[in-house]
Every structure is written in structure tokens, then in C-alpha cells.
Design a protein around this motif. Structure first.
Motif, PDB file in Angstrom:
ATOM      1  N   VAL A  61      12.783 -26.798  41.503  1.00 47.42           N
ATOM      2  CA  VAL A  61      13.285 -28.113  41.904  1.00 47.42           C
ATOM      3  C   VAL A  61      12.140 -28.867  42.572  1.00 47.42           C
ATOM      4  N   LEU A  62      12.166 -30.196  42.449  1.00 50.35           N
ATOM      5  CA  LEU A  62      11.151 -31.042  43.067  1.00 50.35           C
ATOM      6  C   LEU A  62      11.735 -31.824  44.230  1.00 50.35           C
ATOM      7  N   GLY A  63      10.849 -32.339  45.069  1.00 52.50           N
ATOM      8  CA  GLY A  63      11.242 -33.301  46.070  1.00 52.50           C
ATOM      9  C   GLY A  63      11.585 -34.624  45.407  1.00 52.50           C
ATOM     10  N   SER A  64      12.343 -35.453  46.088  1.00 51.87           N
ATOM     11  CA  SER A  64      12.820 -36.700  45.491  1.00 51.87           C
ATOM     12  C   SER A  64      11.749 -37.778  45.424  1.00 51.87           C
ATOM     13  N   GLU A  65      10.716 -37.672  46.257  1.00 51.65           N
ATOM     14  CA  GLU A  65       9.669 -38.698  46.283  1.00 51.65           C
ATOM     15  C   GLU A  65       8.322 -38.091  45.911  1.00 51.65           C
ATOM     16  N   GLY A  66       7.616 -38.745  44.995  1.00 52.78           N
ATOM     17  CA  GLY A  66       6.274 -38.326  44.628  1.00 52.78           C
ATOM     18  C   GLY A  66       5.236 -39.175  45.323  1.00 52.78           C
ATOM     19  N   PHE A  67       4.003 -38.663  45.370  1.00 59.00           N
ATOM     20  CA  PHE A  67       2.926 -39.334  46.095  1.00 59.00           C
ATOM     21  C   PHE A  67       1.713 -39.515  45.189  1.00 59.00           C
ATOM     22  N   CYS A  68       1.124 -40.698  45.217  1.00 56.72           N
ATOM     23  CA  CYS A  68      -0.086 -40.962  44.435  1.00 56.72           C
ATOM     24  C   CYS A  68      -1.169 -41.601  45.304  1.00 56.72           C
ATOM     25  N   SER A  69      -1.064 -41.387  46.608  1.00 64.04           N
ATOM     26  CA  SER A  69      -2.094 -41.846  47.537  1.00 64.04           C
ATOM     27  C   SER A  69      -1.804 -41.223  48.900  1.00 64.04           C
ATOM     28  N   GLY A  70      -2.798 -41.283  49.774  1.00 63.52           N
ATOM     29  CA  GLY A  70      -2.589 -40.901  51.162  1.00 63.52           C
ATOM     30  C   GLY A  70      -2.542 -39.411  51.426  1.00 63.52           C
ATOM     31  N   ARG A  71      -2.212 -39.101  52.682  1.00 63.00           N
ATOM     32  CA  ARG A  71      -2.106 -37.720  53.145  1.00 63.00           C
ATOM     33  C   ARG A  71      -0.678 -37.468  53.599  1.00 63.00           C
ATOM     34  N   ARG A  72      -0.121 -36.354  53.165  1.00 64.48           N
ATOM     35  CA  ARG A  72       1.256 -36.003  53.488  1.00 64.48           C
ATOM     36  C   ARG A  72       1.305 -34.552  53.965  1.00 64.48           C
ATOM     37  N   THR A 174      -4.882 -37.271  39.338  1.00 61.97           N
ATOM     38  CA  THR A 174      -4.840 -38.496  38.541  1.00 61.97           C
ATOM     39  C   THR A 174      -3.430 -39.028  38.356  1.00 61.97           C
ATOM     40  N   GLU A 175      -2.422 -38.306  38.859  1.00 65.21           N
ATOM     41  CA  GLU A 175      -1.056 -38.788  38.710  1.00 65.21           C
ATOM     42  C   GLU A 175      -0.221 -38.412  39.931  1.00 65.21           C
ATOM     43  N   ARG A 176       1.000 -38.886  39.923  1.00 62.17           N
ATOM     44  CA  ARG A 176       1.899 -38.668  41.056  1.00 62.17           C
ATOM     45  C   ARG A 176       2.218 -37.181  41.212  1.00 62.17           C
ATOM     46  N   LEU A 177       2.227 -36.720  42.472  1.00 63.66           N
ATOM     47  CA  LEU A 177       2.538 -35.329  42.795  1.00 63.66           C
ATOM     48  C   LEU A 177       3.819 -35.253  43.619  1.00 63.66           C
ATOM     49  N   TYR A 178       4.594 -34.208  43.364  1.00 64.40           N
ATOM     50  CA  TYR A 178       5.874 -34.013  44.032  1.00 64.40           C
ATOM     51  C   TYR A 178       5.905 -32.679  44.774  1.00 64.40           C
ATOM     52  N   PRO A 179       6.564 -32.625  45.933  1.00 66.34           N
ATOM     53  CA  PRO A 179       6.818 -31.325  46.554  1.00 66.34           C
ATOM     54  C   PRO A 179       7.567 -30.422  45.571  1.00 66.34           C
ATOM     55  N   TYR A 180       7.160 -29.157  45.507  1.00 64.73           N
ATOM     56  CA  TYR A 180       7.678 -28.229  44.497  1.00 64.73           C
ATOM     57  C   TYR A 180       8.213 -26.969  45.177  1.00 64.73           C
ATOM     58  N   PHE A 181       9.349 -26.461  44.638  1.00 60.64           N
ATOM     59  CA  PHE A 181       9.994 -25.281  45.201  1.00 60.64           C
ATOM     60  C   PHE A 181      10.555 -24.414  44.067  1.00 60.64           C
ATOM     61  N   TYR A 182      10.375 -23.103  44.224  1.00 57.12           N
ATOM     62  CA  TYR A 182      10.944 -22.124  43.291  1.00 57.12           C
ATOM     63  C   TYR A 182      11.508 -20.978  44.121  1.00 57.12           C
ATOM     64  N   THR A 183      12.697 -20.509  43.756  1.00 55.64           N
ATOM     65  CA  THR A 183      13.255 -19.361  44.461  1.00 55.64           C
ATOM     66  C   THR A 183      14.187 -18.590  43.552  1.00 55.64           C
TER      67      THR A 183
END
Length: 202
Positions: A61-72, A174-183
Motif C-alpha cells: 500500500v502507498l501513502g495518499s500523497e506523493g512528493f516531487c520536491s523538498g525534504r520529508r 525524476t518522478e513523484r515518490l510515495y511512502p511505501y508499506f508492505y506487511t
């Protein structure tokens, strides 16, 4: 500008965005809490549509918001879960078929299985992570511009691993990244609430 106005302006520039899970991406075996902060493997399949964004092969499952700049930065409580993967995934990662959770496939993650922690830096390279204790929480830090993902133990600040574009196995994002989870566990993975401390000097 007086002190109060200056403080108000500074505070208005502070953007705090908590990570929440995206149920539209969740594998049919996964169960999400109502507040979308916890995920666990229910062990049974639910009747969910096979939409383009949903993971279909593995319990992801992914997080609902992806990031394409900045620090998180966000913290994940892994607790007693025995099989898990956390990190970030690119928007175009494979969601229907089988693939490795490695940078070449668009995953920058760390794994836990059978009491061991590791980072898969390529399909052929598995780096064991050195820690003297069972980790309860994982901190994920994404620096999009620098092409870095760093993992650490927020309880004592111990560094676990950093993926960086300076290494040969990955590259600048080079593209949007999302928080990622596997369990594969009934023990939930929990995204911890963001804590913000504001200090005012007068």
C-alpha cells in the motif's frame, strides 16, 4: 515588523503534512484502520476492484500523497511485526505483476524478515543492516532534490542505511515518490503522528 507579526508570518510558512494511507492502492489482503494510519494483513481476500492504482500481486500500500520536491520525514511503528518493508516507491512502480523492491524497479526500502534487517540495493545485492536491538520504530527521510532516502532508528538516532544517487545502484529522482508499506503480519504497521515543537523567543 513587530515580533508577533514576524512570528505569524514564520508560522504560516510551516507546512506539516502527516502521512496517511491510500486505500485505493491497498492489496485486497490488507486492512486499514479508519483513520488510515495503520495497516495489517487480514489473511483473507476482500472484494475490491482491480483498479489501475491498486497493488494486486503482493500485500502493498502507498501513502495518499506523493512528493516531487523538498525534504520529508515520517516515522513508522513496526513493533512486533515480523515481516515488513517500509520506504518509498515511485509513482510508476509495478502494481500488478511480480517485481523486486529494489531501486531499479523504483523502490528505496528496508526489509525485516526472520529477525534480520536489510537493504536491497539491486537484485543481486542484499546489505545487512547493523543494529544491536529489535527496532520498534523506523524513520524514513526523503530528500528529493539530492536523490536520497535515509533510514534511522528515531529512538536513539542510529543510522541504518542511506540510498543516494552517488551510488551506482540508483540515480537522481525524476518522478513523484510515495511512502511505501508492505506487511504479511496481523500486527499493524502504524504511521506515527507528526509532532511539531514551536519555540518563540521574545
Amino acid at each position: 515588523m513587530d515580533g508577533l507579526a514576524e512570528f505569524t508570518l514564520w508560522l504560516s510558512c510551516l507546512a506539516v503534512v502527516p502521512v496517511v494511507l491510500d486505500p485505493n492502492t491497498a492489496h485486497r489482503f490488507l486492512h486499514l484502520s479508519e483513520d488510515l494510519s495503520r495497516v495489517w494483513d487480514s489473511g483473507t481476500s476482500t472484494d475490491l476492484p482491480d483498479t489501475p492504482e491498486r497493488f494486486w500481486e503482493y500485500e502493498e500500500v502507498l501513502g495518499s500523497e506523493g512528493f516531487c520536491s523538498g525534504r520529508r520525514r515520517w516515522d513508522v511503528e513496526v513493533g512486533g511485526a515480523e515481516i515488513w518493508i517500509v520506504g518509498v516507491a515511485k509513482e510508476s512502480c509495478e502494481r500488478k505483476g511480480k517485481c523486486k523492491t529494489v531501486p531499479e524497479e523504483g523502490f528505496w526500502v528496508i526489509h525485516h524478515r526472520e529477525g534480520r534487517y536489510s537493504a536491497l540495493t539491486s537484485t543481486d545485492v542484499n546489505i545487512p543492516l547493523q543494529t544491536d536491538q529489535k527496532l520498534q520504530r523506523i524513520r524514513v527521510e526523503l530528500d528529493w532534490e539530492r536523490g536520497q532516502v535515509t533510514f534511522s532508528n528515531p529512538d536513539d538516532g542510529t543510522h541504518l542505511h542511506t540510498y543516494t544517487h552517488l551510488h551506482t545502484y540508483t540515480h537522481t529522482f525524476t518522478e513523484r515518490l510515495y511512502p511505501y508499506f508492505y506487511t504479511q503480519c496481523k500486527q499493524p504497521l502504524k504511521i506515527l503522528p507528526v509532532q511539531v515543537s514551536v519555540c518563540v523567543s521574545v
